[in-house]
Write a protein that holds these residues in place. Structure first.
Motif, short mmCIF file in Angstrom:
data_model
loop_
_atom_site.label_atom_id
_atom_site.label_comp_id
_atom_site.label_asym_id
_atom_site.label_seq_id
_atom_site.Cartn_x
_atom_site.Cartn_y
_atom_site.Cartn_z
N CYS A 197 28.96 1.62 43.82
CA CYS A 197 28.93 0.29 44.44
C CYS A 197 27.98 0.33 45.64
O CYS A 197 27.46 1.38 46.01
CB CYS A 197 30.33 -0.12 44.88
SG CYS A 197 31.08 0.99 46.10
N SER A 198 27.78 -0.80 46.27
CA SER A 198 26.96 -0.84 47.48
C SER A 198 27.80 -0.38 48.67
O SER A 198 29.03 -0.42 48.63
CB SER A 198 26.44 -2.26 47.72
OG SER A 198 27.52 -3.12 48.05
N ASP A 199 27.12 0.05 49.73
CA ASP A 199 27.87 0.47 50.92
C ASP A 199 28.60 -0.73 51.53
O ASP A 199 29.67 -0.59 52.11
CB ASP A 199 26.95 1.14 51.94
CG ASP A 199 25.73 0.28 52.27
OD1 ASP A 199 25.57 -0.81 51.66
OD2 ASP A 199 24.94 0.70 53.13
N ARG A 200 28.03 -1.93 51.37
CA ARG A 200 28.69 -3.14 51.87
C ARG A 200 30.02 -3.35 51.16
O ARG A 200 31.05 -3.60 51.79
CB ARG A 200 27.78 -4.36 51.63
CG ARG A 200 28.37 -5.69 52.14
CD ARG A 200 27.82 -6.87 51.39
NE ARG A 200 28.24 -6.88 50.00
CZ ARG A 200 29.42 -7.35 49.59
NH1 ARG A 200 30.30 -7.85 50.47
NH2 ARG A 200 29.75 -7.33 48.32
N TYR A 201 30.01 -3.24 49.83
CA TYR A 201 31.23 -3.46 49.05
C TYR A 201 32.25 -2.36 49.33
O TYR A 201 33.45 -2.63 49.45
CB TYR A 201 30.88 -3.50 47.56
CG TYR A 201 32.02 -3.95 46.68
CD1 TYR A 201 32.41 -5.28 46.63
CD2 TYR A 201 32.71 -3.03 45.89
CE1 TYR A 201 33.45 -5.70 45.82
CE2 TYR A 201 33.76 -3.44 45.08
CZ TYR A 201 34.12 -4.77 45.05
OH TYR A 201 35.16 -5.17 44.25
N ARG A 202 31.78 -1.12 49.47
CA ARG A 202 32.68 -0.02 49.80
C ARG A 202 33.37 -0.26 51.14
O ARG A 202 34.57 -0.05 51.29
CB ARG A 202 31.87 1.28 49.83
CG ARG A 202 32.66 2.58 50.00
CD ARG A 202 32.81 2.99 51.47
NE ARG A 202 31.61 2.84 52.25
CZ ARG A 202 30.66 3.76 52.35
NH1 ARG A 202 30.78 4.90 51.71
NH2 ARG A 202 29.59 3.54 53.12
N LYS B 221 37.95 -1.53 54.67
CA LYS B 221 38.48 -2.40 55.72
C LYS B 221 39.79 -3.04 55.27
O LYS B 221 40.78 -3.09 56.02
CB LYS B 221 37.46 -3.48 56.08
CG LYS B 221 37.92 -4.41 57.18
CD LYS B 221 36.86 -5.47 57.48
CE LYS B 221 37.36 -6.43 58.55
NZ LYS B 221 36.36 -7.50 58.84
N GLY B 222 39.82 -3.54 54.02
CA GLY B 222 41.03 -4.17 53.52
C GLY B 222 42.19 -3.20 53.42
O GLY B 222 43.34 -3.53 53.74
N VAL C 290 21.13 -4.28 44.13
CA VAL C 290 21.87 -4.96 45.20
C VAL C 290 23.34 -4.55 45.18
O VAL C 290 23.84 -3.92 46.11
CB VAL C 290 21.76 -6.50 45.08
CG1 VAL C 290 22.49 -7.18 46.25
CG2 VAL C 290 20.31 -6.93 45.03
N GLU C 291 24.05 -4.93 44.11
CA GLU C 291 25.46 -4.58 43.92
C GLU C 291 25.60 -3.99 42.51
O GLU C 291 25.95 -4.69 41.57
CB GLU C 291 26.36 -5.81 44.07
CG GLU C 291 26.31 -6.50 45.42
CD GLU C 291 27.13 -5.76 46.47
OE1 GLU C 291 27.74 -4.73 46.13
OE2 GLU C 291 27.16 -6.22 47.62
N PRO C 292 25.28 -2.70 42.35
CA PRO C 292 25.24 -2.10 41.02
C PRO C 292 26.54 -2.20 40.22
O PRO C 292 26.51 -2.23 39.00
CB PRO C 292 24.88 -0.64 41.30
CG PRO C 292 24.26 -0.65 42.66
CD PRO C 292 24.95 -1.73 43.40
N SER C 293 27.67 -2.23 40.90
CA SER C 293 28.95 -2.36 40.20
C SER C 293 30.02 -2.85 41.15
O SER C 293 29.91 -2.69 42.37
CB SER C 293 29.37 -1.02 39.57
OG SER C 293 29.59 -0.05 40.57
N PHE C 294 31.06 -3.43 40.56
CA PHE C 294 32.18 -3.95 41.34
C PHE C 294 33.47 -3.29 40.84
O PHE C 294 33.55 -2.81 39.71
CB PHE C 294 32.29 -5.47 41.19
CG PHE C 294 31.11 -6.22 41.73
CD1 PHE C 294 31.02 -6.54 43.07
CD2 PHE C 294 30.06 -6.59 40.89
CE1 PHE C 294 29.93 -7.22 43.57
CE2 PHE C 294 28.97 -7.28 41.37
CZ PHE C 294 28.89 -7.60 42.72
#
Length: 352
Positions: free
Chosen positions: A248-253, A258-259, A167-171
């Motif tokens: 990371c996930s594409d969502r987290y990237r 965006k930020g 899901v979210e392999p790393s942050f």
């Protein structure tokens, strides 16, 4: 005169690589005496007792135990000396305005001393904490000001195996790197909001570092470089520079990109974030996901009904909702195990 000596010795030693049992076994075989025995694994600390009537065997074994005790004493002294060196380095870091390692009480005490006499604190953000809107709406904070800055001596890191598999392999986190730098936002918070953010980021240590401001802090004309002291959240466990990087996930990237765009960070930094490697599920994983029944195929359950299954009524199953599904977690031990999907819910039927 012939003297018969009987020696009984009981000694406590720390065994390494089974050396005590190996040496005692060889020695006792040569002298035809009983071998020493241990009741715990060779990596533990245990008591050894033996009794010999042979004078030579008793004397040699006593010498062996004495040598082992001296070796253990030397290791203990070396460990204490190493501890003193680490403590000295930590105290020096605190004097320089950093709070590294140690327990949470030491960290809190050191930071409060840094804040003495101040009414507001600059906080460095490089992920979701860059967004001023996110700080206001999601974290219920009141930012007073912000500046675009660069933190040097660190690199943006995505440690392998430190996230949620599939899901979210790393942050994103920070890794010390003398040649690295991380672009982000320094946000000015009142003391009350700063302490509130510390509580929310409780898994991190807090250190004070100097950062370099962008031109005018918000994207104006070129000017001389200014520095700013900010509080930075760093991992409690130091991440070695050689530690393998994950994805990371594409969502987290996309959240990071965006930020960075909203805060008008440099184009080079935004491009670097866009090129971050992301997790791509295998065909096998996609097939398993497809095999999960859709939420719409289950009977909806209201929040009021879900509350009745909170474990307060003996004999009634315990339900927990997640991602639109309800799981049966009966019995509710410290370590939960989802036994099966019991029911689904329509959008808004229960909290996420």
């Amino acid at each position: 005169v012939r003297v018969r000596v009987r020696v009984r010795v009981r000694v406590r030693v720390r065994v390494r690589f089974g050396s005590v049992r190996l040496l005692s076994g060889l020695l006792c075989c040569l002298l035809r005496g009983p071998a020493l025995t241990a009741t715990t694994p060779p990596t533990a600390t245990f008591a050894i007792g033996y009794s010999y009537s042979r004078p030579a065997a008793s004397a040699l074994l006593a010498i062996l135990c004495l040598l082992l005790c001296l070796g253990e004493h030397r290791e203990q002294r070396r460990a204490k000396e190493t501890g003193r060196i680490l403590l000295s380095a930590r105290m020096k870091a605190k004097e320089e305005g950093k709070v590294e390692g140690g327990d949470s009480s030491e960290m809190k005490s050191g930071i409060e001393k840094q804040r003495k006499g101040k009414t507001a604190i600059w906080k460095f953000g490089y992920g979701s904490n860059m967004s001023q809107d996110f700080l206001r709406t999601k974290k219920q904070l009141r930012p007073l000001d912000y500046k675009r800055v660069v933190l040097k001596g660190f690199s943006l890191s995505f440690p392998e195996g430190k996230g949620i598999d599939f899901v979210e392999p790393s942050f994103a986190t920070l890794k010390r790197n003398p040649k690295g730098e991380v672009h982000g936002i320094a946000t000015l918070l009142g003391l009350e909001c700063a302490r509130k953010l510390d509580a929310q980021e409780g898994a991190y240590n807090v250190e004070v570092h100097s950062v370099e401001e962008y031109s005018d802090g918000k994207g104006g004309a070129e000017g001389e470089t200014k520095t700013l002291l900010t509080e930075v959240y760093t991992p409690r466990r130091e991440i070695p520079l050689s530690f393998p990087e994950g994805c990371c996930s594409d969502r987290y990237r996309d959240v990071l990109v965006k930020g960075a765009i909203e805060c008008k960070l440099s184009n080079a930094w935004v491009e670097k974030l866009r090129k971050l490697p992301v997790y791509n599920p295998t065909e096998e994983t996609l097939k398993m996901r497809a095999s999960v029944p859709p939420v719409s195929s289950f009977k909806p359950m209201s929040i009021a009904e879900l509350r009745k299954h909170d474990g307060s009524v003996e004999g009634k199953p315990i339900y927990v909702s997640s991602y639109g599904f309800i799981f049966d977690l009966t019995p509710a031990f410290k370590v939960y195990r989802a036994l099966g999907i019991q029911a689904g819910a329509k959008s808004g039927s229960f909290p996420t």
